[in-house]
Every structure is written in C-alpha cells, then in structure tokens.
Design a protein around this motif. Structure first.
Motif, short mmCIF file in Angstrom:
data_model
loop_
_atom_site.label_atom_id
_atom_site.label_comp_id
_atom_site.label_asym_id
_atom_site.label_seq_id
_atom_site.Cartn_x
_atom_site.Cartn_y
_atom_site.Cartn_z
N ALA A 128 42.26 34.66 50.12
CA ALA A 128 41.65 33.82 49.10
C ALA A 128 41.64 34.48 47.72
O ALA A 128 42.12 33.90 46.74
N PRO A 129 41.11 35.71 47.58
CA PRO A 129 41.14 36.33 46.24
C PRO A 129 42.54 36.68 45.77
O PRO A 129 42.80 36.66 44.56
N ILE A 130 43.45 36.98 46.70
CA ILE A 130 44.83 37.28 46.31
C ILE A 130 45.46 36.04 45.66
O ILE A 130 46.10 36.13 44.61
N VAL A 131 45.26 34.89 46.30
CA VAL A 131 45.80 33.64 45.75
C VAL A 131 45.18 33.35 44.39
O VAL A 131 45.87 32.92 43.45
N LEU A 132 43.90 33.61 44.25
CA LEU A 132 43.22 33.37 42.97
C LEU A 132 43.79 34.27 41.88
O LEU A 132 44.06 33.81 40.75
N VAL A 133 43.99 35.55 42.20
CA VAL A 133 44.56 36.48 41.22
C VAL A 133 45.97 36.04 40.82
O VAL A 133 46.34 36.08 39.64
N LEU A 150 42.94 27.76 42.61
CA LEU A 150 41.51 27.66 42.93
C LEU A 150 41.29 26.81 44.18
O LEU A 150 40.47 27.15 45.03
N VAL A 151 42.02 25.71 44.25
CA VAL A 151 41.88 24.82 45.41
C VAL A 151 42.32 25.53 46.68
O VAL A 151 41.62 25.51 47.71
N ILE A 152 43.49 26.19 46.63
CA ILE A 152 44.01 26.88 47.81
C ILE A 152 43.07 28.03 48.21
O ILE A 152 42.78 28.22 49.39
N ALA A 153 42.60 28.78 47.21
CA ALA A 153 41.68 29.88 47.49
C ALA A 153 40.39 29.36 48.12
O ALA A 153 39.85 29.97 49.06
N GLY A 154 39.91 28.22 47.59
CA GLY A 154 38.70 27.64 48.16
C GLY A 154 38.90 27.19 49.59
O GLY A 154 38.02 27.39 50.45
N LEU A 155 40.05 26.59 49.86
CA LEU A 155 40.35 26.16 51.23
C LEU A 155 40.46 27.35 52.17
O LEU A 155 39.96 27.31 53.30
N LEU A 156 41.11 28.41 51.70
CA LEU A 156 41.24 29.61 52.53
C LEU A 156 39.87 30.22 52.81
O LEU A 156 39.58 30.61 53.94
N GLY A 157 39.07 30.32 51.75
CA GLY A 157 37.73 30.89 51.93
C GLY A 157 36.88 30.04 52.85
O GLY A 157 36.17 30.57 53.72
N GLY A 158 36.96 28.71 52.67
CA GLY A 158 36.18 27.82 53.52
C GLY A 158 36.62 27.88 54.97
O GLY A 158 35.77 27.91 55.88
N TYR A 159 37.93 27.93 55.18
CA TYR A 159 38.41 28.00 56.56
C TYR A 159 38.07 29.37 57.16
O TYR A 159 37.79 29.47 58.36
N GLY A 160 38.09 30.40 56.32
CA GLY A 160 37.70 31.72 56.80
C GLY A 160 36.25 31.73 57.26
O GLY A 160 35.92 32.33 58.30
N TYR A 161 35.40 31.04 56.50
CA TYR A 161 33.98 30.94 56.89
C TYR A 161 33.83 30.18 58.20
O TYR A 161 33.06 30.57 59.08
N PHE A 162 34.61 29.10 58.34
CA PHE A 162 34.59 28.32 59.57
C PHE A 162 35.04 29.18 60.75
O PHE A 162 34.41 29.16 61.82
N ARG A 163 36.13 29.97 60.56
CA ARG A 163 36.61 30.85 61.61
C ARG A 163 35.57 31.92 61.95
O ARG A 163 35.38 32.27 63.11
#
Length: 227
Positions: free
Chosen positions: A17-22, A196-209
C-alpha cells in the motif's frame, strides 16, 4: 495466478500500500514536471534547425528537449516494426535513418533515427521533406523530441542493412503538429488519485486478511486449550 494474489499474508498488502502511494506521488511529480516543460516550450517558438552532424549531446538545449533536426533520409532502408499479441497487432512503429546533410552517399553511419508510432502515410513523410534533395537523398526536417539511444528492436532490425553510429540518437517527431503534441496532459493528479485508490484497496484488504488471520489463530488456540 490471480487467486493466489488474494491469499497472500496480510503484511504483504500493508507493505504494498505505501509503495503504491509513493509511486503515485513520484508519477504525479514527474508528469507535472513534463507538463511544465511542455508549457515552457509552447511559450516560445520552436528552436532553430540543427543538422544531425551537429548534435553533440542528448540535451537539445530547449524546453522539453525539443529539437528541429535536418538530415538526409535513407528512404530505401526505412524500418517498420509491429507488436502483436494473440494474433492481433497492438502497435506499429516506423524508423527513418538520417545521415549528415552533406553526406555523398549512405555508406557512412546514420546519426539519427526518426521514430514514428502508428500508421505513417507517404503524405506525412513528404511533408517533412525539402523540395530539393541533398547529395545522397531527400533532406527531411523534423520537429520533435530528442531522445538518447536507439530502440534495441530498431538496432537489431537495421543490422546488416545500414550502419548506425555508436552514439546514434532518436527524434520523435510531432506528428499531430507542435501545438497539439506539446499540449499539457494534466495526468499528474489522475495518477495520484489512482494510486490513492489502489493503496486504499490494498490497505483495506490487508486489514480484512489480518482479521481473518487473527480469527484463525484464536480458533486454533481455543482448540489447543480444549485439548
């Protein structure tokens, strides 16, 4: 393959997530910088004509690395390459080798390759030619962007047909006209929002996992406690 991407450990998504954001921030800065260069180029006239034999650097000295180049075109040894996928053509590129304006023939080295994407018509090529030929062939004048190096596919394709200079360079002409091709793309913010959208999705799915992993661990610990 895609199924495996959704079964990675949660930590992977938190890292991605942060890599995509950077990367999105970097892409925005890069695109905004290019747009600033395009605007600067449009704020003045095109640079003076430079003969291919007078190009000594990868930098044209003008905004957006714009250049107006002149050279004798070896039209008998133009190269057209295509890229296909699953039997369908995806792209097409035409390469035109340019030699010094005073070359007596084409036995020497080509100094510049004009690289033009898409279907290039004879009319488009003729429009870049002067009415009078040089000693070896037609003189072409192209306004575009100076790029360092040569496309490896072009270098391989020209092997055995012509000799390319070791420090040959590429010029990508403004096929749609200078004013059109130098218009700012305004893609910086779009790229950032996408990141931002992709990072948010990754972070959200990471939280779900992570929740699933924690629940699985808790269930496993409960089973061990019962035993």
């Amino acid at each position: 393959m895609i199924g495996r991407l959704f079964r990675l450990p949660s930590i992977v998504y938190f890292v991605l997530a942060p890599i995509v954001l950077v990367l999105g921030i970097y892409a925005m800065i890069t695109e905004n910088g290019k747009d600033a260069e395009r605007r600067a180029a449009l704020s003045h006239d095109a640079p003076e004509i430079t003969a291919v034999q007078d190009i000594t650097s990868d930098e044209s000295g003008s905004d957006f690395n714009e250049i107006v180049v002149a050279g004798q075109a070896n039209v008998d040894n133009m190269l057209e390459t295509t890229r296909s996928r699953r039997g369908r053509e995806r792209s097409r590129t035409l390469f035109v080798p340019l030699y010094p304006t005073d070359a007596e023939d084409f036995s020497g080295e080509a100094i510049v390759l004009l690289e033009m994407d898409g279907y290039i018509t004879d009319e488009q090529l003729v429009a870049m030619m002067l009415p009078e030929d040089g000693p070896a062939g037609p003189i072409m004048i192209a306004n575009g962007v100076l790029e360092s190096g040569i496309n490896s596919k072009a270098r391989d394709g020209f092997e055995g047909a012509i000799t390319l200079s070791a420090d040959a360079r590429t010029v990508e002409p403004f096929l749609n006209g200078r004013e059109t091709d130098l218009q700012p793309k305004d893609m910086g913010m779009t790229l950032l929002i996408a990141a931002l959208v992709i990072a948010g999705l990754l972070g959200g799915y990471g939280y779900f996992r992570k929740r699933k992993e924690d629940a699985a661990k808790a269930e496993e610990q409960a089973l061990y406690a019962e035993e």
